[in-house]
Structure formats: structure tokens, C-alpha cells
Design a protein around this motif. Structure first.
Motif, PDB file in Angstrom:
ATOM      1  N   SER A  52      -2.326  40.944 -36.972  1.00 14.44           N
ATOM      2  CA  SER A  52      -2.825  39.807 -37.645  1.00 14.44           C
ATOM      3  C   SER A  52      -4.325  39.627 -37.303  1.00 14.44           C
ATOM      4  O   SER A  52      -5.006  39.450 -38.425  1.00 14.44           O
ATOM      5  N   ILE A  53      -4.744  39.478 -36.171  1.00 13.14           N
ATOM      6  CA  ILE A  53      -6.014  38.934 -36.011  1.00 13.14           C
ATOM      7  C   ILE A  53      -6.871  40.097 -36.455  1.00 13.14           C
ATOM      8  O   ILE A  53      -8.206  39.791 -37.058  1.00 13.14           O
ATOM      9  N   GLN A  54      -6.568  41.492 -36.442  1.00 13.08           N
ATOM     10  CA  GLN A  54      -7.386  42.536 -36.865  1.00 13.08           C
ATOM     11  C   GLN A  54      -7.342  42.583 -38.442  1.00 13.08           C
ATOM     12  O   GLN A  54      -7.890  43.679 -38.915  1.00 13.08           O
ATOM     13  N   GLY A  55      -6.433  41.812 -38.753  1.00  9.60           N
ATOM     14  CA  GLY A  55      -6.480  42.053 -40.406  1.00  9.60           C
ATOM     15  C   GLY A  55      -5.428  43.019 -41.126  1.00  9.60           C
ATOM     16  O   GLY A  55      -5.462  42.963 -42.290  1.00  9.60           O
ATOM     17  N   ASP A  56      -4.552  43.488 -40.363  1.00  6.71           N
ATOM     18  CA  ASP A  56      -3.781  44.513 -40.844  1.00  6.71           C
ATOM     19  C   ASP A  56      -2.511  43.705 -41.203  1.00  6.71           C
ATOM     20  O   ASP A  56      -1.673  43.645 -40.027  1.00  6.71           O
ATOM     21  N   LEU A  57      -2.528  42.846 -42.283  1.00  5.68           N
ATOM     22  CA  LEU A  57      -1.338  41.999 -42.488  1.00  5.68           C
ATOM     23  C   LEU A  57      -0.008  42.518 -42.818  1.00  5.68           C
ATOM     24  O   LEU A  57       1.010  42.193 -42.188  1.00  5.68           O
ATOM     25  N   GLU A  58       0.146  43.714 -43.434  1.00  9.75           N
ATOM     26  CA  GLU A  58       1.276  44.607 -43.651  1.00  9.75           C
ATOM     27  C   GLU A  58       1.846  44.957 -42.253  1.00  9.75           C
ATOM     28  O   GLU A  58       3.122  45.003 -41.877  1.00  9.75           O
ATOM     29  N   GLU A  59       1.006  45.593 -41.329  1.00  6.06           N
ATOM     30  CA  GLU A  59       1.575  45.924 -40.011  1.00  6.06           C
ATOM     31  C   GLU A  59       2.095  44.712 -39.260  1.00  6.06           C
ATOM     32  O   GLU A  59       3.093  44.830 -38.680  1.00  6.06           O
ATOM     33  N   ALA A  60       1.260  43.707 -39.404  1.00  9.96           N
ATOM     34  CA  ALA A  60       1.665  42.449 -38.603  1.00  9.96           C
ATOM     35  C   ALA A  60       3.111  41.913 -39.168  1.00  9.96           C
ATOM     36  O   ALA A  60       3.841  41.647 -38.376  1.00  9.96           O
ATOM     37  N   GLU A  61       3.354  42.144 -40.385  1.00  4.58           N
ATOM     38  CA  GLU A  61       4.411  41.645 -40.864  1.00  4.58           C
ATOM     39  C   GLU A  61       5.791  42.331 -40.672  1.00  4.58           C
ATOM     40  O   GLU A  61       6.518  42.164 -40.367  1.00  4.58           O
ATOM     41  N   ASN A  62       5.501  43.816 -40.521  1.00  7.45           N
ATOM     42  CA  ASN A  62       6.350  44.948 -40.076  1.00  7.45           C
ATOM     43  C   ASN A  62       6.798  44.363 -38.751  1.00  7.45           C
ATOM     44  O   ASN A  62       8.163  44.495 -38.215  1.00  7.45           O
ATOM     45  N   TYR A  63       6.063  44.327 -37.762  1.00 10.95           N
ATOM     46  CA  TYR A  63       6.179  43.979 -36.530  1.00 10.95           C
ATOM     47  C   TYR A  63       6.855  42.348 -36.422  1.00 10.95           C
ATOM     48  O   TYR A  63       7.925  42.342 -35.545  1.00 10.95           O
TER      49      TYR A  63
END
Length: 166
Positions: A52-63
Motif C-alpha cells: 500500500s505504501i509503495q502504491g501497489d493497491l492491487e497487491e496490497a488488497e491481495n495480501y
């Protein structure tokens, strides 16, 4: 696993997200071998925070969703509420305000059930910001007033100040 997680906290606090991620992935591998679901869920949540901090919202949501699945299996309600808040934050950043509000409301309802008054306060504060952001001034004002009252009741001055600012 714990040593790797601890090292990831150090790197995270330094803003060294790549190193923190490496330590978390190592911890995740060890935790999976040990079938330590509590640690697996925590590590997945932390990986979501870094994404999320790095701006990868899709990956953040997956985690976050992977962590949520484990928390639900473990009946870890406080952690479920935290993931709901994290998902609400991601939705807000995507300008999906209704979805964001729903996640924060779900978190709030869980926190009411488990008696987490400070968590409830943060949810109300998040929802007040959302309401103001979409132009619902009356709802934003009402939620901000509720947050002020809750913060005063709990004696949390910095949050009371944030709510007054809203």
C-alpha cells in the motif's frame, strides 16, 4: 520466523521497504512450513501495508484478503476489523468512497461487538473524513461531532483535535 519479522520492522521503520519485504517473505516461508497461521496472517497484513505504501493497491488488497481469510478461520475479530479498515483505506485511495465507507462501517460494527472503543473512534473519524470528502457535509459534521465526544470520553486529546479540525 520471529527474527525475520523483527528485522522487517527495523527495515520498515527506516523506509527500506524492499529489505523489509525480503525479511517478511522469509518469515512467511518459515511460518508456512510450521503451519503457524497466526504469524502467516500477520505477515500477510504487513506485506499488504508495504504494498500500500509503495502504491501497489492491487497487491496490497491481495495480501489483505489472504490475511482476512485466515483471521476469519481463527475467529480473530480484532484483526478482521483492522483488515476491514485497511481495505477501506485502499478503496478511498481508489476514489471508491461507498466501498470505503462500507469497510469502515463493517470494522466499526465488529469493534462495537468486541468492545474496542478506541478502534470505534478511529472508524468514526475515518467515516467523517469520507463523508466530508464526498461533500456530505451534514453527515461529516455529525460523525466529526461523534468522534469529538468519543475522544473526550476516552481522554484522547490528539484525536479530539483531528476531529475538531474536520
Amino acid at each position: 520466523s520471529r527474527a525475520c519479522s523483527n528485522l522487517s520492522v527495523v527495515e520498515y521503520s527506516r523506509g527500506e521497504y524492499t529489505k523489509a519485504t525480503q525479511y517478511l517473505l522469509e518469515s512467511l516461508g518459515i511460518s508456512r512450513k510450521l503451519n503457524d497461521e497466526i504469524t502467516i496472517a500477520a505477515v500477510l497484513g504487513n506485506l499488504g501495508n508495504i504494498s500500500s505504501i509503495q502504491g501497489d493497491l492491487e497487491e496490497a488488497e491481495n495480501y489483505y484478503l489472504q490475511a482476512m481469510e485466515i483471521h476469519k478461520k481463527l475467529d480473530a475479530w480484532r484483526e478482521i476489523a483492522s483488515v476491514e479498515d485497511n481495505l477501506g483505506g485502499l478503496a478511498r485511495r481508489r476514489k471508491e468512497f461507498e466501498t470505503s465507507f462500507q469497510h469502515h462501517m463493517q470494522s466499526y460494527l465488529i469493534r462495537v461487538q468486541i468492545g474496542d472503543k478506541i478502534g470505534q473512534l478511529y472508524c468514526v473519524l475515518n467515516m467523517s473524513v469520507l463523508a466530508l470528502e464526498i461533500g456530505n457535509l451534514e453527515q461529516g459534521k455529525n460523525l466529526s461531532t461523534e468522534a469529538i465526544n468519543m475522544a473526550r470520553e476516552l481522554g484522547i486529546k490528539n484525536i479530539e483535535g483531528r476531529a475538531i479540525k474536520n
